[in-house]
Each structure stands twice: as structure tokens, then as C-alpha cells.
Design a protein around this motif. Structure first.
Motif, PDB file in Angstrom:
ATOM      1  N   GLY A  55       0.818  -1.213   0.000  1.00 54.83           N
ATOM      2  CA  GLY A  55       0.000   0.000   0.000  1.00 54.83           C
ATOM      3  C   GLY A  55       0.848   1.257   0.000  1.00 54.83           C
ATOM      4  O   GLY A  55       0.535   2.238  -0.686  1.00 54.83           O
ATOM      5  N   VAL A  56       1.937   1.247   0.771  1.00 56.48           N
ATOM      6  CA  VAL A  56       2.854   2.393   0.780  1.00 56.48           C
ATOM      7  C   VAL A  56       3.490   2.573  -0.588  1.00 56.48           C
ATOM      8  O   VAL A  56       3.609   3.693  -1.098  1.00 56.48           O
ATOM      9  N   PHE A  57       3.889   1.467  -1.224  1.00 59.63           N
ATOM     10  CA  PHE A  57       4.487   1.539  -2.561  1.00 59.63           C
ATOM     11  C   PHE A  57       3.485   2.110  -3.569  1.00 59.63           C
ATOM     12  O   PHE A  57       3.848   2.912  -4.442  1.00 59.63           O
ATOM     13  N   LEU A  58       2.241   1.685  -3.468  1.00 64.76           N
ATOM     14  CA  LEU A  58       1.211   2.185  -4.380  1.00 64.76           C
ATOM     15  C   LEU A  58       1.011   3.692  -4.200  1.00 64.76           C
ATOM     16  O   LEU A  58       0.832   4.433  -5.168  1.00 64.76           O
ATOM     17  N   PHE A  59       1.051   4.145  -2.950  1.00 66.93           N
ATOM     18  CA  PHE A  59       0.943   5.582  -2.670  1.00 66.93           C
ATOM     19  C   PHE A  59       2.128   6.339  -3.262  1.00 66.93           C
ATOM     20  O   PHE A  59       1.956   7.373  -3.925  1.00 66.93           O
ATOM     21  N   LYS A  80       1.683  13.289 -22.343  1.00 67.90           N
ATOM     22  CA  LYS A  80       0.487  12.685 -21.756  1.00 67.90           C
ATOM     23  C   LYS A  80       0.809  11.499 -20.848  1.00 67.90           C
ATOM     24  O   LYS A  80       0.025  11.191 -19.944  1.00 67.90           O
ATOM     25  N   ASN A  81       1.934  10.837 -21.083  1.00 72.14           N
ATOM     26  CA  ASN A  81       2.166   9.552 -20.425  1.00 72.14           C
ATOM     27  C   ASN A  81       3.418   9.459 -19.568  1.00 72.14           C
ATOM     28  O   ASN A  81       3.642   8.418 -18.946  1.00 72.14           O
ATOM     29  N   LEU A  82       4.239  10.518 -19.512  1.00 74.80           N
ATOM     30  CA  LEU A  82       5.473  10.407 -18.740  1.00 74.80           C
ATOM     31  C   LEU A  82       5.193  10.134 -17.266  1.00 74.80           C
ATOM     32  O   LEU A  82       5.843   9.278 -16.650  1.00 74.80           O
ATOM     33  N   GLY A  83       4.227  10.843 -16.685  1.00 76.33           N
ATOM     34  CA  GLY A  83       3.901  10.633 -15.273  1.00 76.33           C
ATOM     35  C   GLY A  83       3.494   9.203 -14.978  1.00 76.33           C
ATOM     36  O   GLY A  83       4.090   8.539 -14.115  1.00 76.33           O
ATOM     37  N   PRO A  84       2.470   8.667 -15.682  1.00 79.78           N
ATOM     38  CA  PRO A  84       2.090   7.269 -15.454  1.00 79.78           C
ATOM     39  C   PRO A  84       3.222   6.281 -15.720  1.00 79.78           C
ATOM     40  O   PRO A  84       3.353   5.279 -15.011  1.00 79.78           O
ATOM     41  N   LEU A  85       4.039   6.547 -16.755  1.00 77.36           N
ATOM     42  CA  LEU A  85       5.165   5.650 -17.040  1.00 77.36           C
ATOM     43  C   LEU A  85       6.144   5.621 -15.868  1.00 77.36           C
ATOM     44  O   LEU A  85       6.587   4.544 -15.430  1.00 77.36           O
ATOM     45  N   LEU A  86       6.490   6.801 -15.355  1.00 75.08           N
ATOM     46  CA  LEU A  86       7.384   6.859 -14.194  1.00 75.08           C
ATOM     47  C   LEU A  86       6.777   6.137 -13.001  1.00 75.08           C
ATOM     48  O   LEU A  86       7.459   5.386 -12.293  1.00 75.08           O
ATOM     49  N   GLY A  87       5.490   6.371 -12.763  1.00 74.53           N
ATOM     50  CA  GLY A  87       4.823   5.726 -11.635  1.00 74.53           C
ATOM     51  C   GLY A  87       4.811   4.220 -11.759  1.00 74.53           C
ATOM     52  O   GLY A  87       5.099   3.494 -10.799  1.00 74.53           O
ATOM     53  N   ASN A  88       4.494   3.714 -12.951  1.00 75.49           N
ATOM     54  CA  ASN A  88       4.424   2.266 -13.160  1.00 75.49           C
ATOM     55  C   ASN A  88       5.793   1.607 -13.057  1.00 75.49           C
ATOM     56  O   ASN A  88       5.945   0.544 -12.439  1.00 75.49           O
ATOM     57  N   ILE A  89       6.793   2.213 -13.667  1.00 70.62           N
ATOM     58  CA  ILE A  89       8.135   1.628 -13.624  1.00 70.62           C
ATOM     59  C   ILE A  89       8.676   1.644 -12.195  1.00 70.62           C
ATOM     60  O   ILE A  89       9.261   0.655 -11.719  1.00 70.62           O
ATOM     61  N   THR A  90       8.458   2.769 -11.499  1.00 79.16           N
ATOM     62  CA  THR A  90       8.922   2.855 -10.112  1.00 79.16           C
ATOM     63  C   THR A  90       8.211   1.837  -9.232  1.00 79.16           C
ATOM     64  O   THR A  90       8.842   1.165  -8.406  1.00 79.16           O
ATOM     65  N   LEU A  91       6.900   1.709  -9.419  1.00 80.31           N
ATOM     66  CA  LEU A  91       6.142   0.725  -8.641  1.00 80.31           C
ATOM     67  C   LEU A  91       6.664  -0.681  -8.915  1.00 80.31           C
ATOM     68  O   LEU A  91       6.821  -1.490  -7.984  1.00 80.31           O
ATOM     69  N   GLY A  92       6.937  -0.978 -10.179  1.00 76.45           N
ATOM     70  CA  GLY A  92       7.453  -2.301 -10.516  1.00 76.45           C
ATOM     71  C   GLY A  92       8.759  -2.607  -9.815  1.00 76.45           C
ATOM     72  O   GLY A  92       8.948  -3.710  -9.277  1.00 76.45           O
ATOM     73  N   PHE A  93       9.677  -1.638  -9.772  1.00 81.95           N
ATOM     74  CA  PHE A  93      10.971  -1.888  -9.137  1.00 81.95           C
ATOM     75  C   PHE A  93      10.856  -1.912  -7.608  1.00 81.95           C
ATOM     76  O   PHE A  93      11.576  -2.663  -6.941  1.00 81.95           O
ATOM     77  N   MET A  94       9.971  -1.116  -7.046  1.00 88.10           N
ATOM     78  CA  MET A  94       9.782  -1.174  -5.593  1.00 88.10           C
ATOM     79  C   MET A  94       9.226  -2.529  -5.177  1.00 88.10           C
ATOM     80  O   MET A  94       9.688  -3.138  -4.197  1.00 88.10           O
TER      81      MET A  94
END
Length: 682
Positions: A506-510, A556-570
Motif C-alpha cells: 500500500g505504501v508503494f502504491l501511494f 500525456k504519459n510520462l507521469g504514469p510511465l514513471l509511476g508504473n516503472i517505479t512501482l514495478g521496481f519497488m
């Protein structure tokens, strides 16, 4: 008690030098020879007076204000106290205090944060003549800022204790220092106004002069007329300066407002807040040297000195500084998340169905990710490489889900929390706010349930189908019995720390939501799209059309891309971190855990009883609950704090939600049905 105390406590008797010298050990006066002995004694006397008065002031908080005011006012007009104050005023240097106390001195947010931390670890040395040093010598308790404020507001009216001649003498003593402070602040405002982060967005005239530069010109004219004692011009210049100051603040407000379109940065936020503080301080200094009314000028000066003493003695400066600046930039980040969150909230049946289908697509992709992760685990890579491959699997899958416009339920809370907080922005009446919030909670609730249902309904059978099909195609079992048992027990609420691991997820998702909002903001504030189109290398490699398409996609997609990649590595590296440190650090994600259960049921030799199935289902529910609650609560706190809102009235909010649920429970699960409009017969 205070009346008796003051009647007994005659300052002239309590603070002769013999008494004061007994308490000098309580006060550190570095390099005392640099202050005249008379001033040193005055500081000690004031410290003793305040030290003895402090307990009475604390008890006085429980008494009626008017009684306290009468008691204090009747016993504070003490000639010796005024004499000591005048000595300190003459000997102390107030220029630094007037120009710097309460105003960040660093060149950036990071610089100021480091400066404060260093000062906490090893306090800075200040010249004994500086007012800030003397303030700390007199007021040395962590709660003194509260007492000083109460003393000013309720107990003492300093102007009543000084004659006109004494006021003029004090104003004359401060005149040069106030002018010096005005000069310092004015040039700082002009310099900050020329910073690129401010200048490029500030309002400029045809000569490219901003209000931040213009104020310096007006201040110099005002100071010249003060030196020449030209009263008519002083009044005109003061009025003109007030107009310019108002224009400066309007510029700051416009830059803040334009951040929705232009984005913002932590540095820009820091500079704008620093400019605000400097302008407010300049406005408070000008009346001290411009008013022809001695009483008014003296009252303004004393009010300013009280304010400086409150700021200087206030503890937790680092917490306040970081909170103020982070909350302001968090507003911009959560605004970007709010816009994303709108796509995750179903208002009608059509949106509800679209969200459910999108979640089904997300569950379909996750079913493949579950099998890939299982294959990585069975390959027995070293722990670091295993974590890295897990991370690539997660990140790639999340990006594919994004590109296909599918939905992962647990990513919603970080977005919908900002949407929920934004629903309060334009509602003023409390009762209406609570009802509006309850209706928004119902929308968020049904949307989240639709996403959970879509993910789980698809991920379980699809994972089971793939593992069954692969098993039929292979001579060797794809999953060992031991691994299958581990997958099931990892979800069991009694045999694992699933609730703790789900909270970590949950913390990672936040955090992924915050990073996604930061990326959206960064695209705007740094003009990344335009810079991509103008990139020299890309100009050689791509046509104008293709560069434009690439720039548009990144915007349009840099923010979501950063969020998804970061979430994946966390998520992928969490287990690696837990193994190398020996701490219980792992993640449990409801959608992936459901896929793991499908694999576990297929290959396990555990006796699958009804009670065991019930326990596993309970574990899935617990994981989903903590995934949602932790990420949603953290995101909501950031969103609410960024808007300066207070949720200390939680009971009223919860009561409004309970009433709404009682009256319209179905809306928390399904959209409200809109009656079909009948077509009139022709």
C-alpha cells in the motif's frame, strides 16, 4: 495568583545587580566584553523578570482575560524596566533581525533545509549584539513563543507605558537600523524577482520591468525623501509603494495560479514563498519610518518586535519550513493525480461497465505476469538478479496495462483520494461539504469495487487455465509441490504476515501515485514536449510529424510511465531488501496473490478443506483491504494537507457518510439508475 505576584514583585527591588549576578550562570553571554556592561546587566534583569513571571503567566491562562489584563496593566509601568529596554535598544543590532528572522536564507529548498539541520546539530554563532542572540538569552523555554503572543494580545499595551518623548527616542534609535533592513529586503526582492523561475512568468511592462524591480526604484525614492524630510513626497511615495507591493503579491498569485498550466517546481515554490515573506516584512517596516504619528509608528515597531520574538523562539522550524513548502508543491502534484483520478470514478452505468471491463483486461495481463514471476522464482537465480527480474516483470506488465488502457484496482486509491479531496474545493458550507463528500465517497467506493471484481474474476481462471495448459504440454511439473504450498500459505492470515506485507505494498502504491503526479508536473514545468520536438538528434532521426507524436505521447504519459516503472521496481526489489537485511519486508498484492492461489490450488498437495479455502479467501480480503486503506489514507492526507484543509472533524464526516449510506446504500455498490426518457408518440 498573578495579582498577588505582581504586587509583591516590584522589579526595582528584585533586580538589583546583586540579584542579577546570582543568575548569570543561567545565561550564556559569549564574548561579553563586546556588549557594554550596562547592556549585559539589562539582559540579565529582563531574563530574571520574565523567568519569575513565566509560572504566573502559565496559570493565568485559566483566568478571565479581562482580570489578567487589569492585574498586569496595574503593575508593569516600571521606570527601571523601561530604562533597561532603552539601553538594550541602543546597544543591540536589530538590522539582521528585522531583515532575516522568519525569512529563509538559503538559495534553494535543499540549501535552506541543510542550513536548518546543520544549525540544529551544531548551533550557529551569532554576535552578542545581534537581537536574535539577545532574544534567546531572555526567552529560553520551548513554549515562550506562546507566552509572548499571549502577553502581547491580552496583558501588555506597551504604548501606554511610554511618554511621547520616550517613544521618539526609541524610534530615533531604530531609524537607521530599520532603513538598513528596508534596503536589504528591497534588494533581495529585486534579485529574486530576476531569477529565471520568477522572471519568465512575472508580469512585465514594455521595458521588461517587473513589479519586483520597480519596488526597489520606489523604495530608493522614498528613502531619499525621508532623508530630506519631505513629508508631502513621503506620503505619496508610501502610497505608491503599497500599490507596487500589491502588484508583487498579485504577480505571485498569478504565477501560482498559472502552475496548473505551466507546472511548478520545488525551487520555484520556495522562491515564491520567500518573496511573499520579504514583501510582507517590507510592508511592516515602512510605517515605522514613514508615519508622522509617533504613537502609531511606535505601536507598529513594538508589534513587529513582538512578532520577531515569537518567530525566533518558536521550535520545530525545520518541520514548519518543510511542511509549508512541500504542501504547496503537493497541491500541484495532487491536482495532476486528481485529473487522472476522474477516469477511475464511475458516475453512471456506462462508466461503471467500462471500468469493470478495463479491470478485466488488467486481470488478464496480470495472469501472465504471475506465471512469468513463477518461472523466474523456479530458475533459482541469485537473490539480486531474481529481484531485478521480478522488477522488470512488474514494470513491463504495468506499462502494458497502461498502454492498453486497462486498470489495476490497487492503483486507484492514490488517484481517487486526490479526486475526493478536490471535491471539497468549491463547497463552502460545512453541511453541504459533508454531504458532497459522502456522495463522492459513494462514487469512489463503487468504482473501487468494480475494479477489484474485474481484476479478480479474470486473474484467477486465466492463471489456472494457463498453468493447466502448460502442464499438459510439459513432461515435468511446472510448479513444485513445495512452491505451490508456499504460495498458498503466503496468503493464509494465520501462517504469514500478509497484512503487514499488504501494508508495505500500500505504501508503494501511494509512492507510485506521488511519483506519477510529479512526472506529470515535471513535463509541464520543464517544457519537455517542446524540448523533444526541438532536440537536434531527433531532428536528424525523425520527421516533424513523428517528433510531434513522440512529444505528445511523452507529455500525456510520462507521469504514469514513471509511476508504473517505479512501482514495478519497488515491488520487485522488496523481497531482495528483506533477505539481505533480515527484516520482514515483502509485498502482498491482491491481484497477484489471487493468481498465486490459482497456481497453488493446481499443484498443491495440501488437503484443501472448506475451512482452508475460507482462510485463503479471508487472506485475500485482508490483503486487498490493507492495499486499499494504506494507499488511500496516505494519498488522502497529502491531498487534504496540500489544500490547507483540516479533517479534525472526522466524526461529522463519518456521520454524513453513514447517513448517506443509510438513505442510499445501493449507490456504494452500483451507479444510480437514471430513468429512461419516454419518447412521445408522433
Amino acid at each position: 495568583m498573578l495579582t498577588k505576584f505582581i504586587a509583591y514583585f516590584n522589579f526595582n527591588h528584585v533586580c538589583p545587580l546583586t540579584h542579577a549576578s546570582m543568575l548569570t550562570s543561567d545565561i550564556l553571554l559569549p564574548h561579553q566584553a563586546e556588549l557594554p556592561k550596562e547592556a549585559q546587566i539589562g539582559i540579565v534583569k529582563l531574563h530574571v523578570y520574565y523567568k519569575l513571571l513565566r509560572p504566573a503567566l502559565d496559570e493565568a491562562q485559566k483566568m478571565p482575560k479581562e482580570n489578567i489584563s487589569d492585574a498586569v496593566n496595574a503593575h508593569t509601568d516600571i521606570p527601571d524596566l523601561k530604562k533597561e529596554l532603552l539601553v538594550i535598544f541602543k546597544e543591540a543590532d536589530f538590522t539582521q533581525a528585522l531583515s532575516s528572522i522568519g525569512i529563509p536564507m538559503g538559495s534553494s529548498f535543499a540549501d535552506e533545509t541543510i542550513r536548518i539541520i546543520k544549525g540544529k546539530i551544531l548551533p550557529y554563532l551569532h554576535h552578542p549584539r545581534e537581537a536574535s542572540t539577545i532574544i534567546h538569552q531572555i526567552f529560553d523555554d520551548k513554549n515562550d513563543h506562546i507566552r509572548i503572543e499571549n502577553l502581547r494580545a491580552h496583558y501588555l499595551k506597551p504604548g501606554a507605558y511610554f511618554t511621547t518623548e520616550e517613544k521618539q527616542e526609541i524610534l530615533a534609535v531604530f531609524s537607521t537600523q530599520v532603513i538598513n533592513a528596508i534596503n536589504i529586503i528591497s534588494y533581495r526582492i529585486a534579485a529574486l524577482g530576476m531569477d529565471e523561475d520568477v522572471y519568465t512568468r512575472a508580469g512585465k511592462d514594455d521595458a521588461l520591468i517587473t513589479p519586483f524591480l520597480q519596488q526597489n526604484h520606489e523604495i530608493n525614492e522614498l528613502l531619499e525623501n525621508i532623508e530630506q524630510a519631505n513629508k508631502v513626497k513621503i506620503e505619496e511615495d508610501l502610497a505608491q509603494n503599497r500599490i507596487i507591493m500589491r502588484q508583487c503579491l498579485q504577480n505571485i498569485a498569478l504565477i501560482d495560479k498559472g502552475a496548473e498550466k505551466n507546472g511548478t517546481s520545488l525551487r520555484q515554490t520556495y522562491l515564491l514563498r520567500k518573496l511573499e515573506l520579504l514583501i510582507v516584512r517590507l510592508e511592516s517596516l515602512l510605517p515605522v519610518i514613514c508615519y508622522d504619528d509617533t504613537d502609531k509608528a511606535f505601536d507598529d515597531l513594538i508589534s513587529l518586535l513582538f512578532n520577531l520574538a515569537c518567530i525566533e523562539t518558536k521550535p520545530k522550524k525545520l518541520r514548519y519550513f518543510i511542511s509549508r513548502n512541500i504542501n504547496l508543491i503537493a497541491y500541484r502534484i495532487t491536482e495532476n493525480k486528481r485529473k487522472t483520478g476522474e477516469h477511475y470514478v464511475a458516475s453512471d452505468n456506462s462508466e461503471y461497465l467500462d471500468l469493470f471491463i478495463s479491470a478485466c483486461g488488467g486481470g488478464f495481463i496480470v495472469s501472465f505476469m504471475v506465471l512469468i514471476k513463477l518461472a523466474i522464482h523456479d530458475a533459482n537465480f541469485p537473490v539480486f538478479w531474481e529481484g531485478l527480474l521480478y522488477s522488470l516483470n512488474y514494470a513491463t506488465g504495468f506499462v502494458i496495462i497502461q498502454m492498453l488502457h486497462f486498470t489495476l484496482a490497487t492503483k486507484q486509491p492514490a488517484m481517487t483520494a486526490a479526486f475526493l479531496a478536490a471535491s471539497l474545493d468549491h463547497v463552502k458550507d460545512d453541511a453541504t461539504r459533508y454531504n458532497h463528500l459522502a456522495a463522492t465517497v459513494a462514487k469512489v467506493s463503487r468504482s473501487q469495487l468494480a475494479s477489484f471484481a474485474g481484476n479478480l474474476i479474470v486473474v484467477f481462471p486465466c492463471t489456472l487455465l494457463w498453468i493447466f495448459a502448460l502442464g499438459k504440454m510439459s513432461y515435468n511439473p511446472l510448479v513444485s509441490t513445495e512452491s505451490a504450498n508456499d504460495l498458498l500459505l503466503a496468503v493464509h492470515p494465520l501462517y504469514s504476515l500478509s497484512f503487514w506485507y499488504a501494508s508495505i505494498a500500500g505504501v508503494f502504491l501511494f509512492l507510485a501515485g506521488i511519483i506519477s503526479g510529479f512526472g506529470d508536473n515535471k513535463v509541464v514545468v520543464s517544457n519537455i514536449g517542446l524540448r523533444i520536438e526541438a532536440h537536434p538528434f531527433l531532428k536528424k532521426m525523425l520527421s516533424v510529424k513523428h517528433r510531434s507524436q513522440l512529444a505528445s505521447y511523452i507529455e500525456k504519459n510520462l507521469g504514469p510511465l514513471l509511476g508504473n516503472i517505479t512501482l514495478g521496481f519497488m515491488m520487485g526489489m522488496a523481497g531482495f531488501f528483506g533477505k539481505i537485511t533480515g527484516v520482514p519486508f515483502e509485498i502482498r498484492h491482491i491481484t497477484f496473490s489471487t493468481g498465486n492461489i490459482a497456481v497453488g490450488f493446481y499443484a498443491s498437495n495440501i488437503n484443501i478443506t472448506v475451512s482452508f479455502v475460507f482462510a485463503i479467501l479471508s487472506g485475500i480480503f485482508i490483503i486487498g483491504f490493507f492495499n486499499f486503506v494504506v494507499s488511500f489514507f496516505l494519498a488522502l492526507q497529502v491531498a487534504v494537507r496540500s489544500r490547507g484543509l483540516k479533517l479534525s472533524d472526522y466524526p461529522k464526516v463519518l456521520a454524513a457518510i453513514a447517513v448517506y449510506f443509510k438513505n442510499q446504500p445501493a449507490e456504494f455498490f452500483f451507479p444510480k439508475r437514471t430513468p429512461k426518457t419516454e419518447v412521445a408518440p408522433r
